[in-house]
Design a protein around this motif. Structure first.
Motif, PDB file in Angstrom:
ATOM      1  N   VAL A 145       0.847  -1.197   0.000  1.00  0.00           N
ATOM      2  CA  VAL A 145       0.000   0.000   0.000  1.00  0.00           C
ATOM      3  C   VAL A 145       0.882   1.246   0.000  1.00  0.00           C
ATOM      4  CG1 VAL A 145      -1.676   1.328   1.348  1.00  0.00           C
ATOM      5  CG2 VAL A 145      -2.002  -1.126   1.010  1.00  0.00           C
ATOM      6  N   GLY A 146       2.019   1.186   0.683  1.00  0.00           N
ATOM      7  CA  GLY A 146       2.943   2.315   0.668  1.00  0.00           C
ATOM      8  C   GLY A 146       3.438   2.655  -0.728  1.00  0.00           C
ATOM      9  N   LEU A 147       3.585   1.641  -1.573  1.00  0.00           N
ATOM     10  CA  LEU A 147       4.022   1.887  -2.952  1.00  0.00           C
ATOM     11  C   LEU A 147       2.963   2.611  -3.776  1.00  0.00           C
ATOM     12  CD1 LEU A 147       5.941  -1.226  -4.353  1.00  0.00           C
ATOM     13  CD2 LEU A 147       6.860   0.968  -3.603  1.00  0.00           C
ATOM     14  N   GLN A 148       1.709   2.600  -3.306  1.00  0.00           N
ATOM     15  CA  GLN A 148       0.627   3.226  -4.059  1.00  0.00           C
ATOM     16  C   GLN A 148       0.675   4.757  -4.007  1.00  0.00           C
ATOM     17  OE1 GLN A 148      -0.321   0.159  -5.687  1.00  0.00           O
ATOM     18  NE2 GLN A 148      -2.159   1.403  -5.813  1.00  0.00           N
ATOM     19  N   HIS A 149       1.445   5.302  -3.079  1.00  0.00           N
ATOM     20  CA  HIS A 149       1.503   6.762  -2.985  1.00  0.00           C
ATOM     21  C   HIS A 149       2.107   7.340  -4.264  1.00  0.00           C
ATOM     22  CE1 HIS A 149       2.374  10.805  -1.577  1.00  0.00           C
ATOM     23  NE2 HIS A 149       1.639  10.565  -0.510  1.00  0.00           N
ATOM     24  N   MET A 150       1.612   8.492  -4.665  1.00  0.00           N
ATOM     25  CA  MET A 150       2.048   9.080  -5.926  1.00  0.00           C
ATOM     26  C   MET A 150       3.550   9.364  -5.971  1.00  0.00           C
ATOM     27  SD  MET A 150       0.575  13.001  -5.621  1.00  0.00           S
ATOM     28  CE  MET A 150       1.230  13.430  -7.228  1.00  0.00           C
ATOM     29  N   ILE A 151       4.184   9.559  -4.831  1.00  0.00           N
ATOM     30  CA  ILE A 151       5.617   9.847  -4.869  1.00  0.00           C
ATOM     31  C   ILE A 151       6.446   8.595  -5.156  1.00  0.00           C
ATOM     32  CG2 ILE A 151       5.445  11.899  -3.412  1.00  0.00           C
ATOM     33  CD1 ILE A 151       7.170   9.048  -1.886  1.00  0.00           C
ATOM     34  N   HIS A 152       5.782   7.439  -5.236  1.00  0.00           N
ATOM     35  CA  HIS A 152       6.484   6.212  -5.594  1.00  0.00           C
ATOM     36  C   HIS A 152       6.188   5.756  -7.019  1.00  0.00           C
ATOM     37  CE1 HIS A 152       6.846   5.233  -1.058  1.00  0.00           C
ATOM     38  NE2 HIS A 152       7.973   5.733  -1.515  1.00  0.00           N
ATOM     39  N   VAL A 153       5.460   6.566  -7.792  1.00  0.00           N
ATOM     40  CA  VAL A 153       5.196   6.221  -9.184  1.00  0.00           C
ATOM     41  C   VAL A 153       6.478   6.456  -9.990  1.00  0.00           C
ATOM     42  CG1 VAL A 153       3.852   6.782 -11.236  1.00  0.00           C
ATOM     43  CG2 VAL A 153       2.754   6.783  -8.978  1.00  0.00           C
ATOM     44  N   PRO A 154       7.037   5.416 -10.612  1.00  0.00           N
ATOM     45  CA  PRO A 154       8.352   5.563 -11.236  1.00  0.00           C
ATOM     46  C   PRO A 154       8.352   6.292 -12.568  1.00  0.00           C
ATOM     47  CG  PRO A 154       7.584   3.296 -11.437  1.00  0.00           C
ATOM     48  CD  PRO A 154       6.582   4.009 -10.573  1.00  0.00           C
ATOM     49  N   GLY A 155       7.275   6.177 -13.357  1.00  0.00           N
ATOM     50  CA  GLY A 155       7.311   6.693 -14.721  1.00  0.00           C
ATOM     51  C   GLY A 155       7.777   8.133 -14.844  1.00  0.00           C
ATOM     52  N   ALA A 156       7.051   9.060 -14.211  1.00  0.00           N
ATOM     53  CA  ALA A 156       7.381  10.478 -14.341  1.00  0.00           C
ATOM     54  C   ALA A 156       8.734  10.801 -13.726  1.00  0.00           C
ATOM     55  CB  ALA A 156       6.290  11.320 -13.689  1.00  0.00           C
ATOM     56  N   ALA A 157       9.052  10.173 -12.577  1.00  0.00           N
ATOM     57  CA  ALA A 157      10.327  10.455 -11.912  1.00  0.00           C
ATOM     58  C   ALA A 157      11.510  10.017 -12.778  1.00  0.00           C
ATOM     59  CB  ALA A 157      10.378   9.756 -10.560  1.00  0.00           C
ATOM     60  N   TYR A 158      11.423   8.848 -13.374  1.00  0.00           N
ATOM     61  CA  TYR A 158      12.517   8.351 -14.221  1.00  0.00           C
ATOM     62  C   TYR A 158      12.606   9.155 -15.516  1.00  0.00           C
ATOM     63  CZ  TYR A 158      12.684   4.202 -11.178  1.00  0.00           C
ATOM     64  OH  TYR A 158      12.798   3.341 -10.114  1.00  0.00           O
ATOM     65  N   HIS A 159      11.463   9.477 -16.082  1.00  0.00           N
ATOM     66  CA  HIS A 159      11.420  10.276 -17.303  1.00  0.00           C
ATOM     67  C   HIS A 159      12.074  11.639 -17.070  1.00  0.00           C
ATOM     68  CE1 HIS A 159       8.596  11.975 -20.712  1.00  0.00           C
ATOM     69  NE2 HIS A 159       9.864  12.313 -20.878  1.00  0.00           N
ATOM     70  N   ALA A 160      11.665  12.294 -15.983  1.00  0.00           N
ATOM     71  CA  ALA A 160      12.219  13.612 -15.665  1.00  0.00           C
ATOM     72  C   ALA A 160      13.716  13.530 -15.415  1.00  0.00           C
ATOM     73  CB  ALA A 160      11.509  14.195 -14.442  1.00  0.00           C
ATOM     74  N   ASN A 161      14.155  12.472 -14.754  1.00  0.00           N
ATOM     75  CA  ASN A 161      15.573  12.327 -14.470  1.00  0.00           C
ATOM     76  C   ASN A 161      16.380  12.202 -15.756  1.00  0.00           C
ATOM     77  OD1 ASN A 161      17.868   9.950 -13.844  1.00  0.00           O
ATOM     78  ND2 ASN A 161      17.876  11.711 -12.483  1.00  0.00           N
ATOM     79  N   ALA A 162      15.872  11.457 -16.717  1.00  0.00           N
ATOM     80  CA  ALA A 162      16.582  11.298 -17.982  1.00  0.00           C
ATOM     81  C   ALA A 162      16.673  12.631 -18.724  1.00  0.00           C
ATOM     82  CB  ALA A 162      15.892  10.246 -18.846  1.00  0.00           C
ATOM     83  N   LEU A 163      15.561  13.374 -18.737  1.00  0.00           N
ATOM     84  CA  LEU A 163      15.583  14.681 -19.392  1.00  0.00           C
ATOM     85  C   LEU A 163      16.580  15.621 -18.705  1.00  0.00           C
ATOM     86  CD1 LEU A 163      11.772  15.357 -20.039  1.00  0.00           C
ATOM     87  CD2 LEU A 163      13.516  14.693 -21.716  1.00  0.00           C
ATOM     88  N   ALA A 164      16.533  15.640 -17.373  1.00  0.00           N
ATOM     89  CA  ALA A 164      17.450  16.522 -16.630  1.00  0.00           C
ATOM     90  C   ALA A 164      18.897  16.121 -16.878  1.00  0.00           C
ATOM     91  CB  ALA A 164      17.125  16.468 -15.138  1.00  0.00           C
ATOM     92  N   GLY A 165      19.166  14.816 -16.949  1.00  0.00           N
ATOM     93  CA  GLY A 165      20.517  14.350 -17.207  1.00  0.00           C
ATOM     94  C   GLY A 165      21.027  14.750 -18.575  1.00  0.00           C
ATOM     95  N   MET A 166      20.111  14.951 -19.516  1.00  0.00           N
ATOM     96  CA  MET A 166      20.478  15.407 -20.861  1.00  0.00           C
ATOM     97  C   MET A 166      20.588  16.924 -20.947  1.00  0.00           C
ATOM     98  SD  MET A 166      17.947  12.992 -23.126  1.00  0.00           S
ATOM     99  CE  MET A 166      17.991  11.201 -22.978  1.00  0.00           C
ATOM    100  N   GLY A 167      20.266  17.579 -19.815  1.00  0.00           N
ATOM    101  CA  GLY A 167      20.322  19.036 -19.822  1.00  0.00           C
ATOM    102  C   GLY A 167      19.133  19.680 -20.500  1.00  0.00           C
ATOM    103  N   LEU A 168      18.033  18.930 -20.633  1.00  0.00           N
ATOM    104  CA  LEU A 168      16.836  19.438 -21.303  1.00  0.00           C
ATOM    105  C   LEU A 168      15.850  19.996 -20.287  1.00  0.00           C
ATOM    106  CD1 LEU A 168      16.341  16.527 -23.872  1.00  0.00           C
ATOM    107  CD2 LEU A 168      17.432  18.756 -24.256  1.00  0.00           C
ATOM    108  N   GLU A 169      15.020  20.912 -20.727  1.00  0.00           N
ATOM    109  CA  GLU A 169      14.013  21.539 -19.871  1.00  0.00           C
ATOM    110  C   GLU A 169      12.900  20.536 -19.570  1.00  0.00           C
ATOM    111  OE1 GLU A 169      12.753  24.896 -17.691  1.00  0.00           O
ATOM    112  OE2 GLU A 169      14.577  24.618 -18.880  1.00  0.00           O
TER     113      GLU A 169
END
Length: 395
Positions: free
Chosen positions: A362-386
């Protein structure tokens, strides 16, 4: 060095564990559990010293939450959520801190931050209406942090454009807790009930723009320069929640090892002589430990950077968020491996193992544990993109 609060949690650990079933049955924390948590001081870890808090390093706060969650996942979760609120309150108008803690430094504040209401601007503040689910620990809190969209001022409940998100703080007299709204399969003891607000007036000093807290600049307006209060919301709020999940997994691992020590499998072989079960336990222990270390390392690196006067970049925040999400999933994945090897008795209601397993998932259900957006944003930030604007909210 172990913080004194962590030491007090461990001293009461056996009683916290013994109360966990009661909390689940109640659908909220028992009064005795709350008494133990108040006595230990977990919720005051990030509270300003001027109001009876410790102003502790966020790493110490995370370790205290983990310590509670090892004994009772629901209690740990409440500590992880409610314990972050003093940190945010410290960045707001000092008048609010005096209202909340002036008479009692052990006053707790609940939340849901999702912007489920509209705050219509009026003279001197806002008029707020809405309904918010997931207000953890609300039965034991006398104030509530609520997310709201700034209204456009026409009185028709329409958000202003561009969208502005506020965090507003209301006293218990201004919102209703909806009984029966928390009927769930795990973390039942958190009492994360719905709250409803109907046209409550919120003075302007009880509101803050989410963006200011997100960027770690809110405290500057009031001359607060402590490193603790210059960290970004998107790093601090997830810290408490993920700490609770990791603590739950640590508790499950300890229980698994204790129960398997004398267990005899259906084959007649003692489990302690079964290399396959022991291999899984050892691997799970390494994964849970790695989650703990990585989570603490991330917030410590941000703290060190802020303390040295360096700017915390979007890429820094995206890295910490990526790792924080991964820590939770790694730890729960490890719990799954040991749960499936804990034997049939693990599913019995009188065995805490099944509660740890349910609480962790149930703890994984919290929105701060959703991986999609967090991983996506991290890849963009790592590329230096907005990062697209909606993606920046939790980074």
């Amino acid at each position: 060095m172990t913080h004194e609060v962590v030491g007090r949690v461990e001293e009461s650990g056996a009683e916290l564990a013994a109360l966990a079933d009661d909390n689940e049955a109640l659908g909220k924390l028992s009064d005795r559990t709350v008494e133990l948590l108040r006595s230990a001081g977990v919720i005051r870890m990030l509270q300003p010293k001027a109001y009876g808090g410790y102003e502790a390093h966020p790493r110490d706060f995370a370790e205290a939450v983990m310590a509670v969650a090892r004994h009772d996942g629901a209690a740990g979760w409440v500590c992880g959520v409610v314990g972050v609120h003093p940190w945010e309150l410290a960045q707001m108008d000092p008048r609010l801190a005096q209202e909340v803690w002036g008479d009692d430094p052990d006053t707790w504040i609940a939340s849901p931050y999702m912007p489920n209401g509209i705050a219509e601007p009026v003279d001197g503040g806002y008029v707020l209406s809405g309904r918010w689910p997931f207000s953890s620990g609300s039965d034991h809190c006398r104030w509530d942090f609520l997310g709201a969209l700034l209204g456009n001022g026409n009185g028709k409940g329409r958000p202003a454009q561009p969208i502005t998100v506020l965090h507003v703080v209301l006293p218990r007299s201004d919102y209703e807790i909806i009984e029966g709204s928390w009927d769930v399969v795990g973390l039942s003891g958190t009492g994360s009930k719905d709250v409803v607000v109907d046209k409550a007036f919120v003075p302007s000093h009880r509101a803050i723009r989410q963006e200011a807290v997100q960027e770690g600049v809110a405290a500057e307006e009031f001359g607060i320069n402590d490193t603790l209060y210059r960290l970004p919301f998107s790093s601090m709020f997830p810290l408490g929640i993920t700490s609770a999940v990791i603590g739950i997994c640590e508790g499950a691992l300890a229980l698994h090892l204790a129960q398997q020590k004398e267990r005899v499998a259906v084959t007649g072989v003692q489990v302690r002589d079964d290399p396959y079960v022991l291999y899984a336990a050892g691997e799970a222990a390494a994964e849970v430990a790695a989650s703990r270390v990585q989570l603490l390392d991330g917030i410590s690196r941000l703290y060190d950077k802020a303390e040295s006067g360096q700017k915390i970049t979007v890429e820094d925040r995206a890295d910490v968020r990526r790792n924080q999400v991964r820590c939770a999933w790694r730890a729960v994945g490890a719990l799954d491996q040991i749960f499936t090897r804990s034997g049939g008795n693990a599913i019995r209601r009188n065995n805490p193992m099944q509660r740890y397993w349910r609480d962790a998932h149930v703890g994984l259900q919290h929105m701060i544990h959703v991986p999609g957006a967090a991983y996506h944003a991290n890849a963009l930030a790592g590329m230096g993109l907005e990062l697209p604007e909606p993606m920046r909210v939790l980074i």
